[in-house]
Design an enzyme around this catalytic site. Structure first.
Site, PDB file in Angstrom:
ATOM      1  N   ASP A  42       0.715  -1.250   0.050  1.00  8.48           N
ATOM      2  CA  ASP A  42      -0.003   0.071   0.057  1.00  8.48           C
ATOM      3  C   ASP A  42       0.919   1.176   0.059  1.00  8.48           C
ATOM      4  O   ASP A  42       0.549   2.167   0.787  1.00  8.48           O
ATOM      5  CB  ASP A  42      -1.049  -0.018   1.303  1.00  8.48           C
ATOM      6  CG  ASP A  42      -1.942  -1.029   0.988  1.00  8.48           C
ATOM      7  OD1 ASP A  42      -1.970  -2.045   0.284  1.00  8.48           O
ATOM      8  OD2 ASP A  42      -2.937  -1.230   1.994  1.00  8.48           O
ATOM      9  N   ASP A  80      -4.314  -1.031  -1.663  1.00  7.84           N
ATOM     10  CA  ASP A  80      -5.823  -0.815  -0.992  1.00  7.84           C
ATOM     11  C   ASP A  80      -6.690  -0.240  -2.190  1.00  7.84           C
ATOM     12  O   ASP A  80      -6.302   0.532  -2.992  1.00  7.84           O
ATOM     13  CB  ASP A  80      -5.752   0.044  -0.065  1.00  7.84           C
ATOM     14  CG  ASP A  80      -6.703  -0.352   1.271  1.00  7.84           C
ATOM     15  OD1 ASP A  80      -6.663  -1.535   1.491  1.00  7.84           O
ATOM     16  OD2 ASP A  80      -7.224   0.750   2.097  1.00  7.84           O
ATOM     17  N   HIS A  82     -10.584   0.334  -2.687  1.00  8.14           N
ATOM     18  CA  HIS A  82     -12.099   0.490  -1.990  1.00  8.14           C
ATOM     19  C   HIS A  82     -13.073   0.959  -3.038  1.00  8.14           C
ATOM     20  O   HIS A  82     -12.972   2.107  -3.898  1.00  8.14           O
ATOM     21  CB  HIS A  82     -12.221   1.330  -0.991  1.00  8.14           C
ATOM     22  CG  HIS A  82     -11.308   0.670   0.091  1.00  8.14           C
ATOM     23  ND1 HIS A  82     -11.282  -0.435   0.764  1.00  8.14           N
ATOM     24  CD2 HIS A  82     -10.176   1.483   0.882  1.00  8.14           C
ATOM     25  CE1 HIS A  82     -10.541  -0.675   1.707  1.00  8.14           C
ATOM     26  NE2 HIS A  82      -9.811   0.268   1.833  1.00  8.14           N
ATOM     27  N   HIS A  86     -17.407   2.465   0.726  1.00  3.48           N
ATOM     28  CA  HIS A  86     -16.971   1.321   1.302  1.00  3.48           C
ATOM     29  C   HIS A  86     -17.337   1.382   2.805  1.00  3.48           C
ATOM     30  O   HIS A  86     -17.338   2.244   3.566  1.00  3.48           O
ATOM     31  CB  HIS A  86     -15.304   1.365   1.393  1.00  3.48           C
ATOM     32  CG  HIS A  86     -14.894  -0.102   1.602  1.00  3.48           C
ATOM     33  ND1 HIS A  86     -14.406  -0.356   2.526  1.00  3.48           N
ATOM     34  CD2 HIS A  86     -14.872  -1.318   0.711  1.00  3.48           C
ATOM     35  CE1 HIS A  86     -13.937  -1.773   2.746  1.00  3.48           C
ATOM     36  NE2 HIS A  86     -14.373  -2.064   1.662  1.00  3.48           N
ATOM     37  N   HIS A 115     -10.705   6.790   1.526  1.00  7.99           N
ATOM     38  CA  HIS A 115      -9.085   6.698   1.233  1.00  7.99           C
ATOM     39  C   HIS A 115      -9.224   5.600   0.032  1.00  7.99           C
ATOM     40  O   HIS A 115     -10.095   4.542  -0.005  1.00  7.99           O
ATOM     41  CB  HIS A 115      -8.167   6.234   2.312  1.00  7.99           C
ATOM     42  CG  HIS A 115      -8.301   4.875   2.868  1.00  7.99           C
ATOM     43  ND1 HIS A 115      -9.660   4.728   3.872  1.00  7.99           N
ATOM     44  CD2 HIS A 115      -7.957   3.816   2.448  1.00  7.99           C
ATOM     45  CE1 HIS A 115      -9.568   3.540   4.237  1.00  7.99           C
ATOM     46  NE2 HIS A 115      -8.745   2.746   3.332  1.00  7.99           N
ATOM     47  N   LYS A 140      -7.103  -5.095  -3.081  1.00  3.82           N
ATOM     48  CA  LYS A 140      -7.672  -5.588  -2.039  1.00  3.82           C
ATOM     49  C   LYS A 140      -8.663  -4.603  -1.575  1.00  3.82           C
ATOM     50  O   LYS A 140      -8.524  -3.469  -1.439  1.00  3.82           O
ATOM     51  CB  LYS A 140      -6.568  -6.212  -0.844  1.00  3.82           C
ATOM     52  CG  LYS A 140      -5.903  -4.930  -0.383  1.00  3.82           C
ATOM     53  CD  LYS A 140      -4.702  -5.697   0.607  1.00  3.82           C
ATOM     54  CE  LYS A 140      -3.919  -4.336   1.114  1.00  3.82           C
ATOM     55  NZ  LYS A 140      -4.768  -3.487   2.021  1.00  3.82           N
ATOM     56  N   CYS A 185      -2.157  -2.928   7.666  1.00  5.27           N
ATOM     57  CA  CYS A 185      -1.948  -3.786   6.510  1.00  5.27           C
ATOM     58  C   CYS A 185      -0.552  -4.541   6.475  1.00  5.27           C
ATOM     59  O   CYS A 185      -0.565  -5.675   6.111  1.00  5.27           O
ATOM     60  CB  CYS A 185      -2.269  -3.015   5.134  1.00  5.27           C
ATOM     61  SG  CYS A 185      -3.945  -2.300   4.946  1.00  5.27           S
TER      62      CYS A 185
HETATM   63  C1  VGL Z   1      -4.581   0.752   5.710  1.00  3.64           C
HETATM   64  C2  VGL Z   1      -6.274   1.505   7.027  1.00  3.64           C
HETATM   65  C3  VGL Z   1      -7.452   1.386   6.256  1.00  3.64           C
HETATM   66  C4  VGL Z   1      -3.168   0.324   5.436  1.00  3.64           C
HETATM   67  C5  VGL Z   1      -5.589   0.554   4.738  1.00  3.64           C
HETATM   68  O1  VGL Z   1      -2.972   0.288   4.440  1.00  3.64           O
HETATM   69  O2  VGL Z   1      -2.463   0.122   6.499  1.00  3.64           O
HETATM   70  N1  VGL Z   1      -4.971   1.269   7.046  1.00  3.64           N
HETATM   71  N2  VGL Z   1      -6.865   0.771   4.900  1.00  3.64           N
HETATM   72 ZN    ZN Z   2      -8.185   0.663   3.452  1.00  5.24          ZN
END
Ligand code: VGL
Ligand code: ZN
Length: 240
Positions: A42, A80, A82, A86, A115, A140, A185
């Protein structure tokens, strides 16, 4: 009688090295092989300065990851990814604010600012990543009602992303995890990698955390308990 200096000189450098504390030689002792994969988690604009869920010092992981990636023939990146609205977005729940927690059918869910919405600039990988050999990008969190911190399993604990099967079919035995965020993550990916039977290293200086209500210390404790190895990028041998 020989004095200390004369004895040391007579021993030569090889023997001398064996007298030094082993920590002197801890640097660059891990050599990734063809059964190793780097998982870059990410490193997306939303998690970088100016992003909607910016991780403190998140941009500092990029040069560390770029350098370390040179030691790997297998690199997988995650995104990430979404849907708008979401279930992990606070904005999807009336009266809820980012960083609060709610109960969902699959368990507790931290709510986040919007996000990494599919196709937006915030969801793009950082343009400063330079890993041309990266072979796979796993997206994901694309099911509207289920989050997925982990690159292996969605938050329902059963829906797979396909990553474990991919790595196993490529004969990967050990994974090195880097990116954002350490306590979400990265940690969930590392824990699921252990559950899937991989040897797992998390590269601490190639990660940064969010640290919401003690989440960073808890993540490191959970990872240690699961047998995840905590290393530094300098522990990995990268030929110039
Ligand atoms: C993440 C919060 C929400 C991450 C992703 O990449 O750690 N944290 N979505
Ligand atoms: Zn996320």
């Amino acid at each position: 009688m020989l004095n200390r200096r004369q004895i040391l000189a007579a021993m030569g450098t090889t023997a001398l090295a064996s007298l030094a504390p082993s920590t002197t030689f801890a640097a660059a002792t891990i050599k990734p092989d063809d059964a190793s994969a780097l998982l870059v988690i990410d490193v997306q604009n939303c998690f970088l300065p100016g992003g909607s869920l910016a991780v403190k010092e998140g941009e500092q992981v990029v040069p560390v990851i770029n350098k370390m990636a040179k030691a790997f023939s297998n690199v997988v990146m995650t995104q990430d990814w979404h849907t708008p609205g979401h279930v992990s977005f606070a904005s999807a729940h009336s009266g809820k604010k980012p960083f609060e927690t709610i109960d969902l059918p699959y368990g507790k869910q931290v709510l986040w600012p919007d996000h990494c919405v599919q196709g937006t600039d915030g969801a793009s990988l950082s343009k400063d990543l330079s890993i041309p050999q990266a072979e796979l990008i796993i997206r994901k969190g694309f099911h509207k009602d289920v989050d997925s911190y982990s690159a292996f399993l969605e938050a329902d604990g059963k829906t797979t992303t396909g990553l474990a099967a991919y790595l196993k079919s490529r004969k990967v035995k050990r994974v090195f995890v880097a990116g954002l965020a350490t306590d979400f993550c990265v940690a969930w990916t590392a824990l699921d990698a252990r559950k899937a039977g991989f040897e797992v290293y998390v590269v601490e200086d190639a990660c940064r955390g969010i640290d919401n209500q003690g989440s960073l210390a808890k993540a490191w404790a959970d990872m240690a308990k699961a047998g995840v190895k905590r290393i530094q990028s300098a522990d990995i041998a990268v030929s110039a």
